[in-house]
Design a protein around this motif. Structure first.
Motif, PDB file in Angstrom:
ATOM      1  N   PHE A  26       3.270  15.659  -8.437  1.00 52.91           N
ATOM      2  CA  PHE A  26       4.578  15.550  -9.492  1.00 52.91           C
ATOM      3  C   PHE A  26       4.371  13.838 -10.315  1.00 52.91           C
ATOM      4  CE2 PHE A  26       9.103  14.721 -10.699  1.00 52.91           C
ATOM      5  CZ  PHE A  26       8.967  15.613 -12.001  1.00 52.91           C
ATOM      6  N   CYS A  27       4.384  13.055 -10.055  1.00 54.06           N
ATOM      7  CA  CYS A  27       4.497  11.384  -9.939  1.00 54.06           C
ATOM      8  C   CYS A  27       3.659  11.604 -11.465  1.00 54.06           C
ATOM      9  CB  CYS A  27       4.782  10.275  -9.214  1.00 54.06           C
ATOM     10  SG  CYS A  27       6.602  10.278  -9.474  1.00 54.06           S
ATOM     11  N   SER A  28       2.197  12.584 -10.962  1.00 57.83           N
ATOM     12  CA  SER A  28       1.168  11.685 -11.043  1.00 57.83           C
ATOM     13  C   SER A  28       1.231  12.829 -13.228  1.00 57.83           C
ATOM     14  CB  SER A  28      -0.688  12.761 -11.234  1.00 57.83           C
ATOM     15  OG  SER A  28      -0.795  11.899  -9.980  1.00 57.83           O
ATOM     16  N   GLY A  29       2.358  13.396 -12.876  1.00 55.72           N
ATOM     17  CA  GLY A  29       1.955  14.009 -14.391  1.00 55.72           C
ATOM     18  C   GLY A  29       3.429  14.164 -15.094  1.00 55.72           C
ATOM     19  N   ASP A  69      -4.883  15.434  -9.603  1.00 55.04           N
ATOM     20  CA  ASP A  69      -4.331  15.205  -8.083  1.00 55.04           C
ATOM     21  C   ASP A  69      -3.432  14.451  -8.261  1.00 55.04           C
ATOM     22  OD1 ASP A  69      -5.304  12.547  -8.793  1.00 55.04           O
ATOM     23  OD2 ASP A  69      -7.150  12.771  -8.160  1.00 55.04           O
ATOM     24  N   GLY A  70      -3.121  13.625  -6.889  1.00 53.75           N
ATOM     25  CA  GLY A  70      -1.994  12.572  -7.008  1.00 53.75           C
ATOM     26  C   GLY A  70      -2.802  11.082  -7.135  1.00 53.75           C
ATOM     27  N   LEU A  71      -3.651  10.781  -7.102  1.00 55.66           N
ATOM     28  CA  LEU A  71      -3.767   9.031  -7.624  1.00 55.66           C
ATOM     29  C   LEU A  71      -3.246   8.583  -8.322  1.00 55.66           C
ATOM     30  CD1 LEU A  71      -5.424   7.522  -6.536  1.00 55.66           C
ATOM     31  CD2 LEU A  71      -6.829   7.960  -8.527  1.00 55.66           C
ATOM     32  N   LEU A  72      -2.526   8.901  -9.592  1.00 57.48           N
ATOM     33  CA  LEU A  72      -1.763   8.009 -10.264  1.00 57.48           C
ATOM     34  C   LEU A  72      -0.330   8.261  -9.916  1.00 57.48           C
ATOM     35  CD1 LEU A  72      -1.022   7.330 -13.234  1.00 57.48           C
ATOM     36  CD2 LEU A  72      -1.117   9.280 -14.126  1.00 57.48           C
ATOM     37  N   GLY A  73       0.298   9.320  -9.855  1.00 56.25           N
ATOM     38  CA  GLY A  73       1.377   9.656  -9.214  1.00 56.25           C
ATOM     39  C   GLY A  73       1.803   8.233  -7.603  1.00 56.25           C
ATOM     40  N   ALA A  74       0.716   8.119  -6.826  1.00 54.22           N
ATOM     41  CA  ALA A  74       1.078   7.694  -5.876  1.00 54.22           C
ATOM     42  C   ALA A  74       0.773   6.188  -6.067  1.00 54.22           C
ATOM     43  CB  ALA A  74      -0.522   7.950  -5.210  1.00 54.22           C
ATOM     44  N   SER A  75       0.159   5.309  -7.723  1.00 55.37           N
ATOM     45  CA  SER A  75       0.719   4.161  -8.285  1.00 55.37           C
ATOM     46  C   SER A  75       1.640   3.995  -9.089  1.00 55.37           C
ATOM     47  CB  SER A  75      -0.948   4.346  -9.365  1.00 55.37           C
ATOM     48  OG  SER A  75      -2.169   4.199  -9.064  1.00 55.37           O
ATOM     49  N   VAL A 125       0.929  -1.129  -0.239  1.00 56.01           N
ATOM     50  CA  VAL A 125      -0.382  -0.492   0.089  1.00 56.01           C
ATOM     51  C   VAL A 125       0.842   1.287   0.354  1.00 56.01           C
ATOM     52  CG1 VAL A 125      -1.913   1.492   0.981  1.00 56.01           C
ATOM     53  CG2 VAL A 125      -2.217  -0.903   1.896  1.00 56.01           C
ATOM     54  N   THR A 126       0.474   2.073  -0.931  1.00 60.68           N
ATOM     55  CA  THR A 126       0.945   3.816  -0.991  1.00 60.68           C
ATOM     56  C   THR A 126       0.657   4.251  -0.637  1.00 60.68           C
ATOM     57  OG1 THR A 126       2.873   2.297  -2.670  1.00 60.68           O
ATOM     58  CG2 THR A 126       3.048   4.851  -2.658  1.00 60.68           C
ATOM     59  N   LEU A 127       0.994   5.657  -0.295  1.00 56.77           N
ATOM     60  CA  LEU A 127       0.253   6.164   0.918  1.00 56.77           C
ATOM     61  C   LEU A 127       0.618   7.623   0.767  1.00 56.77           C
ATOM     62  CD1 LEU A 127      -2.807   7.192   2.322  1.00 56.77           C
ATOM     63  CD2 LEU A 127      -1.497   5.977   4.292  1.00 56.77           C
ATOM     64  N   ALA A 128      -0.276   8.200   0.036  1.00 53.86           N
ATOM     65  CA  ALA A 128       0.266   9.841  -0.633  1.00 53.86           C
ATOM     66  C   ALA A 128      -0.173  10.604   0.032  1.00 53.86           C
ATOM     67  CB  ALA A 128      -0.130  10.311  -2.276  1.00 53.86           C
ATOM     68  N   GLY A 129       0.360  11.613   1.430  1.00 58.46           N
ATOM     69  CA  GLY A 129      -0.704  12.463   1.845  1.00 58.46           C
ATOM     70  C   GLY A 129       0.161  14.146   2.431  1.00 58.46           C
ATOM     71  N   ALA A 130      -0.678  14.455   2.392  1.00 58.67           N
ATOM     72  CA  ALA A 130      -0.127  15.755   2.985  1.00 58.67           C
ATOM     73  C   ALA A 130       1.451  15.510   4.192  1.00 58.67           C
ATOM     74  CB  ALA A 130      -0.570  17.082   3.440  1.00 58.67           C
ATOM     75  N   GLY A 131       2.860  16.296   3.582  1.00 58.69           N
ATOM     76  CA  GLY A 131       3.060  15.487   4.864  1.00 58.69           C
ATOM     77  C   GLY A 131       3.919  14.667   4.566  1.00 58.69           C
ATOM     78  N   GLY A 132       3.170  13.763   4.384  1.00 57.26           N
ATOM     79  CA  GLY A 132       4.628  12.533   3.568  1.00 57.26           C
ATOM     80  C   GLY A 132       3.810  11.765   4.428  1.00 57.26           C
ATOM     81  N   SER A 133       3.875  12.096   6.043  1.00 59.88           N
ATOM     82  CA  SER A 133       4.423  11.626   6.803  1.00 59.88           C
ATOM     83  C   SER A 133       3.733  11.603   8.725  1.00 59.88           C
ATOM     84  CB  SER A 133       5.504  10.689   7.338  1.00 59.88           C
ATOM     85  OG  SER A 133       6.385  11.870   8.121  1.00 59.88           O
ATOM     86  N   VAL A 134       2.380  11.928   8.356  1.00 58.28           N
ATOM     87  CA  VAL A 134       1.921  12.505   9.288  1.00 58.28           C
ATOM     88  C   VAL A 134       0.940  11.883  10.751  1.00 58.28           C
ATOM     89  CG1 VAL A 134       1.535  14.716   9.484  1.00 58.28           C
ATOM     90  CG2 VAL A 134      -0.539  13.542   7.579  1.00 58.28           C
ATOM     91  N   PHE A 135       0.726  10.323   9.220  1.00 57.62           N
ATOM     92  CA  PHE A 135       0.118   8.876   9.599  1.00 57.62           C
ATOM     93  C   PHE A 135       1.161   8.521  11.172  1.00 57.62           C
ATOM     94  CE2 PHE A 135      -3.655   8.985   7.287  1.00 57.62           C
ATOM     95  CZ  PHE A 135      -4.569   8.843   8.139  1.00 57.62           C
ATOM     96  N   ASP A 136       0.834   7.648  12.060  1.00 56.66           N
ATOM     97  CA  ASP A 136       2.501   6.930  12.473  1.00 56.66           C
ATOM     98  C   ASP A 136       2.383   5.780  11.570  1.00 56.66           C
ATOM     99  OD1 ASP A 136       3.555   6.041  14.908  1.00 56.66           O
ATOM    100  OD2 ASP A 136       1.777   5.720  16.155  1.00 56.66           O
TER     101      ASP A 136
END
Lengths: 331, 331
Positions: A106-109, A291-297, A68-79
């Motif tokens: 970035f990787c979506s583009g 958005d970042g969905l394609l980039g997360a893939s 599972v590759t999870l992209a979000g603001a700040g990268g690692s705000v989840f523990d």
């Protein structure tokens, strides 16, 4: 090997299932997946909802997902420990990797691994990306401390200009359209030295969440001949260009991937930002991403050791677009 | 005839009892008396607390008070029927009159009945006063819609400059003092591309109330040689001067009464504001006033038909000051 990519945003969350053929075979969608504000549990619930939907469409079992590759603001705000525990509770044994939302954008583009991305949505952030990782960030500090040029920043300036104009201290064509957005009648009858409409503006603005002012951002783009709104757009563009300039490094030649609600919705802001960048002597090839969905893939596939070349990128892009176009994914 | 004057503010409320000899014979003090935010009931409770204290010191019964003059932001944000009902419940049969807080501030500074007042505390407002009544107001629209040059406005600019400086995007001597005010250590270790201190700044600022940023306003005045803070002070002064200029009328020649926490606490802001006014061609005699309590008493006396000349003003001023100096009033 089944991969799941998630773009967990402050407004919506999207998930994508990628199969062995490096094609997206299912997407899902849910609400706010950012733990800032509502807390990690509520955010994870939305993420899981999107993942379950995507897995359902793809007809895969959650236990068969290997990454599972999870992209979000700040990268690692989840523990990470919290994530592992919650995923295990959902019957998943997948490896979890956290990515920055701007690296994902970035990787979506582009299949390139280095360059820049700039988001101007409710917030505003610019980053330099090297080897698919955010190596430098400018702004993204939220509505009180930064986000210059964001939807909130622009909307707040619109609201202040409209309030001043209602008091006769400023002249702008934004008054009527802004009041319309907020559902306020243009009642200029004076009450306690100020038009009724301005009292109502005060009531409406302070009754809501400050971030709700982002809804006024489009009003700044209605009339190019209005000096006040043109000044707001120009200052927003200068702020956004400054953020890109502050993460710019001569050895990273681009591209610049831009996204976010106000940037995508207002071509004028994009043009003005690029013009301001040009004045600062920075010329970059520009690509727009939703958005970042394609980039997360893309990041998920890259993490398995596969090189994402133009062909792989195009396959991920077209299959993701197909899946997103399915009615079921538009819940 | 016993008069009660109340200055109901967003932070504190003060009440004063004035006797037949036009002398203040008791004062009382309580918390937030402004219904905006906490609601009218909580605000009235504080007002009543201050009034009861003042009556206690003055040794008068609440039922013997013939007039209550209540000065507050906006003048009439309390519903008069609500006030009458709550006062009756407290055993009072007094006539209630609502006054603007800036008219009260004006009358705290001078026995004149026409001129201007400018407050720069947490908020910022300028008014023109004619015959003891606010006839025109500029700004005072709160932290999101206005209050340019206020403590919040300055504090927010300080916070944004410090956040940008921690990211290396700006250079200012305000970083250390601002972090000290917020109880944050100057830890510049990078974490996710940004100093630990900046992550902590984000955490602290968004955990608190936005208006808490007003606590950073004094930081802008520490170093006159710092270009960033000097720019903030100058822009605040320009905004405050503009508010006065926007209510200025050539037929009202002054005086200008200034007050509010940041205006009283920072002589530099006052000087810069007057300089900016001078640049706009407006020269006014300036008087400083602490708050609107004395002015509310002046307005109460005037409403009984008594002319407040220099002698009456001086008696009210000196007796109010004496009462406020009593230990009991400093609860």
């Amino acid at each position: 090997m089944i991969l799941v990519a998630v773009d967990a945003g402050g407004t919506r969350t999207r998930a994508s299932v990628v199969n062995d053929a490096l094609a997206c075979v299912g997407t899902g969608r849910a609400g706010r997946g950012n733990p800032v504000g509502g807390g990690p549990d509520a955010a994870f619930d939305q993420i899981l909802l999107a993942v379950e939907q995507a897995a359902d469409v793809a007809r895969v079992e959650l236990r068969d997902v290997s990454r599972v590759t999870l992209a979000g603001a700040g990268g690692s705000v989840f523990d990470p420990a919290f994530l592992a525990q919650r995923l295990a509770a959902a019957g998943m044994t997948a490896t979890v990797t956290l990515k920055g939302d701007l690296a994902a954008l970035f990787c979506s583009g582009t299949p390139a691994t280095s360059g820049y991305s700039l988001v101007a949505g409710t917030g505003a952030t610019a980053v330099r990306v090297v080897d698919s990782v955010e190596v430098q960030v400018a702004d993204g500090l939220g509505w009180l401390l930064g986000d210059t040029g964001s939807g909130f920043w622009i909307g707040r300036r619109v609201a202040r200009a409209v309030a001043a104009a209602l008091d006769g201290r400023e002249s702008t064509t934004m008054v009527e359209p802004a009041l319309r957005v907020l559902g306020i009648e243009v009642d200029l009858t004076l009450r306690r030295g100020r038009p009724v409409a301005n009292h109502q503006l005060v009531d409406v603005v302070y009754a809501g969440s400050p971030l709700g002012l982002a809804a006024l951002a489009p009003v700044a783009f209605l009339d190019e001949c209005d000096a006040v709104s043109a000044g707001i757009v120009e200052e927003a563009a200068q702020g956004l260009a400054r953020a890109v300039a502050d993460v710019h490094s001569p050895d990273v030649t681009g591209p610049l991937v831009v996204g976010g609600g106000v940037m995508s919705g207002q071509p004028r802001l994009r043009r003005a930002t690029l013009a301001a960048l040009g004045q600062a002597g920075i010329e970059l090839p520009v690509i727009e991403a939703v958005d970042g969905l394609l980039g997360a893939s893309v990041l998920a596939v890259r993490d398995t050791g596969v090189v994402v070349d133009d062909a792989v990128f195009e396959r991920l892009r077209s299959t993701t677009a197909e899946q997103l176009a399915r009615p079921a994914a538009q819940l």
